[in-house]
Scaffold this active site. Structure first.
Site, mmCIF file in Angstrom:
data_model
loop_
_atom_site.group_PDB
_atom_site.id
_atom_site.type_symbol
_atom_site.label_atom_id
_atom_site.label_comp_id
_atom_site.label_asym_id
_atom_site.label_seq_id
_atom_site.Cartn_x
_atom_site.Cartn_y
_atom_site.Cartn_z
ATOM 1 N N ARG A 236 -11.381 19.712 -47.271
ATOM 2 C CA ARG A 236 -10.445 19.871 -46.150
ATOM 3 C C ARG A 236 -11.148 20.290 -44.861
ATOM 4 O O ARG A 236 -12.287 20.743 -44.875
ATOM 5 C CB ARG A 236 -9.373 20.908 -46.484
ATOM 6 N N LYS B 111 -23.693 31.218 -47.067
ATOM 7 C CA LYS B 111 -23.093 30.388 -48.110
ATOM 8 C C LYS B 111 -22.874 29.009 -47.525
ATOM 9 O O LYS B 111 -22.086 28.827 -46.594
ATOM 10 C CB LYS B 111 -21.776 31.000 -48.578
ATOM 11 N N LYS C 5 -21.746 25.179 -47.518
ATOM 12 C CA LYS C 5 -20.822 24.227 -48.126
ATOM 13 C C LYS C 5 -21.514 22.877 -48.259
ATOM 14 O O LYS C 5 -22.067 22.365 -47.267
ATOM 15 C CB LYS C 5 -19.565 24.082 -47.261
ATOM 16 N N ASP D 293 -22.019 26.131 -52.212
ATOM 17 C CA ASP D 293 -20.698 25.901 -52.802
ATOM 18 C C ASP D 293 -20.374 24.424 -52.695
ATOM 19 O O ASP D 293 -20.197 23.905 -51.595
ATOM 20 C CB ASP D 293 -19.644 26.728 -52.056
ATOM 21 N N GLU E 190 -21.911 27.504 -56.527
ATOM 22 C CA GLU E 190 -20.509 27.747 -56.831
ATOM 23 C C GLU E 190 -19.820 26.427 -57.178
ATOM 24 O O GLU E 190 -19.998 25.428 -56.468
ATOM 25 C CB GLU E 190 -19.868 28.333 -55.561
ATOM 26 N N ASP F 140 -15.533 29.096 -59.619
ATOM 27 C CA ASP F 140 -14.566 29.498 -58.591
ATOM 28 C C ASP F 140 -13.218 28.842 -58.884
ATOM 29 O O ASP F 140 -12.337 29.472 -59.488
ATOM 30 C CB ASP F 140 -15.080 29.138 -57.191
ATOM 31 N N LYS G 173 -10.812 35.756 -56.354
ATOM 32 C CA LYS G 173 -10.075 35.713 -55.081
ATOM 33 C C LYS G 173 -8.656 36.169 -55.370
ATOM 34 O O LYS G 173 -8.027 35.673 -56.310
ATOM 35 C CB LYS G 173 -10.042 34.291 -54.508
ATOM 36 N N CYS H 92 -12.565 34.839 -50.484
ATOM 37 C CA CYS H 92 -11.243 34.704 -49.880
ATOM 38 C C CYS H 92 -11.034 33.251 -49.498
ATOM 39 O O CYS H 92 -11.964 32.469 -49.482
ATOM 40 C CB CYS H 92 -11.107 35.606 -48.654
ATOM 41 N N ASP I 102 -18.097 37.673 -50.366
ATOM 42 C CA ASP I 102 -17.904 36.514 -49.487
ATOM 43 C C ASP I 102 -16.548 36.684 -48.817
ATOM 44 O O ASP I 102 -15.587 36.002 -49.134
ATOM 45 C CB ASP I 102 -17.975 35.238 -50.352
HETATM 46 MG MG MG Z 1 -15.822 28.396 -53.602
#
Ligand code: MG
Length: 364
Positions: free
Chosen positions: A24, A160, A162, A190, A218, A243, A267, A295, A321
């Site tokens: 997204r 972190k 992506k 991640d 992740e 996750d 989370k 989060c 995180d």
């Molecule tokens: Mg994640």
């Protein structure tokens, strides 16, 4: 202390830059805020971000779960019956973990105010500060290098990154970032379920061979693919964190029994709040598995609750995180944890310490 009213409101906060993952892209934090009012004038605040692409919880679903199930279950009840209120919240409706989390956070806030103690203290913590990483959105490699250098200049020691939306580019991204920032900054990645198991093994082993020093990866594969997660774990040296595969304490028990991961990402919006997060901490501690607390794209009300939990449980929650608030361009929330880039400190105020939120649009 009796619950006399529960109000819902919308809160919209612009982000500094658009947030992009493998699934997204968004440019605002959009939340549902819950306020629990009591006969003693105390207000408990909670927050749920609609993240339909992740949790399935849309704005309409959060509001519907609140109005039709959670609010009727709690209205008129006493905060003194705290454990019963948590059970009523969890039992009022299936799934809908974000709505449950928001309501639980508001209940913990009131419980702390009633006992005149910060929630971290109710959880046995001393209020020790914590240090968060910051997330770098998935983009073209040169843009990610620029964002990484900017984060390092702001003092972040852990990034972190992506990845996962284009396997062919992920190696180039990581090589470019490591070359630009040097070896003093920790890199975690991640993939947000973006790889197939064999693809994940090939990429991660390439990263290992290239000396990229990845702290952990992740959710490399689809959330339902427990065997795939275990396959990756068995074939790479880089630790594997679950996750999206982990919502409930039961999910954690299954993954640990199947030896499918090295680390767990907690989370509150997945667990449905603090009660289940504490159960996950207990399970993880029992099996010697370390956790990260993360989060969604959330503002400070719910992230603040996660900070209290992380500070109190810092022996098992060893990685943080919680960068939601620092990704926001403005901060309409007064009180709670103090976010100073990577360092997050906790004032000694009762409950969660949220004093006021500006810009709320109440839902009638
Ligand atoms: Mg994640």
């Amino acid at each position: 202390m009796k619950i006399t009213d529960i109000r819902l409101a919308e809160l919209k906060i612009p982000l500094r830059t658009p947030f992009r993952t493998a699934v997204r892209s968004v440019d605002h934090v959009e939340d549902i805020i819950v306020e629990i009012h009591t006969d003693e004038g105390a207000i408990g605040y909670g927050e749920a971000p609609p993240t339909g692409r992740v949790t399935g919880d849309t704005k309409g679903a959060i509001v519907g779960a609140m109005r039709d199930h959670l609010i009727p279950a709690l209205m008129g009840r006493s905060v003194e019956d705290f454990n019963e209120l948590l059970d009523l919240t969890q039992g009022a409706i299936q799934h809908n973990t974000s709505a449950k989390a928001a309501m639980e956070i508001a209940l913990y806030d009131l419980f702390g105010q009633m006992l005149n103690a910060p929630v971290y203290r109710l959880l046995g913590g001393s209020g020790a500060p914590i240090t968060t990483d910051i997330t770098i959105s998935v983009n073209e490699p040169d843009e990610m290098v620029r964002d990484s250098l900017n984060a390092v200049s702001r003092g972040y020691k852990t990034l972190k990154i992506k990845v996962g939306n284009d396997a062919a580019k992920d190696m180039a991204r990581m090589k470019a970032i490591r070359a630009a920032i040097g070896n003093e900054v920790a890199l975690r990645i991640d993939a947000n379920q973006g790889w197939k198991p064999k693809e994940a093994v090939r990429l991660l082993n390439e990263m290992e061979d290239a000396g990229l020093q990845i702290e952990f990866v992740e959710q490399p594969v689809h959330q339902a693919d427990v065997e795939g997660l275990r396959y990756v774990r068995e074939h790479v040296a880089i630790p594997v964190m679950a996750d999206e595969a982990v919502y409930s304490p039961r999910d954690v028990a299954v993954l640990i029994q199947q030896n499918a991961c090295d680390l767990i990402n907690i989370k509150l919006m997945k667990t449905g709040g603090i009660k289940n997060a504490l159960a996950i901490c207990a399970l993880a501690e029992t099996y010697g598995v370390e956790c990260m607390i993360g989060c969604m794209l959330e503002a400070k009300v719910s992230v603040n609750a996660a900070v209290h939990l992380a500070s109190a449980k810092n022996r098992v929650i060893t990685k943080v995180d919680l960068d939601g608030p620092v990704l926001c361009a403005t901060d309409p929330i007064e009180g709670g944890a103090i976010f100073n880039e990577a360092l997050i400190s906790l004032p000694d105020t009762p409950g969660f310490g949220i004093k006021h939120i500006t810009g709320l649009r109440y839902l009638s």
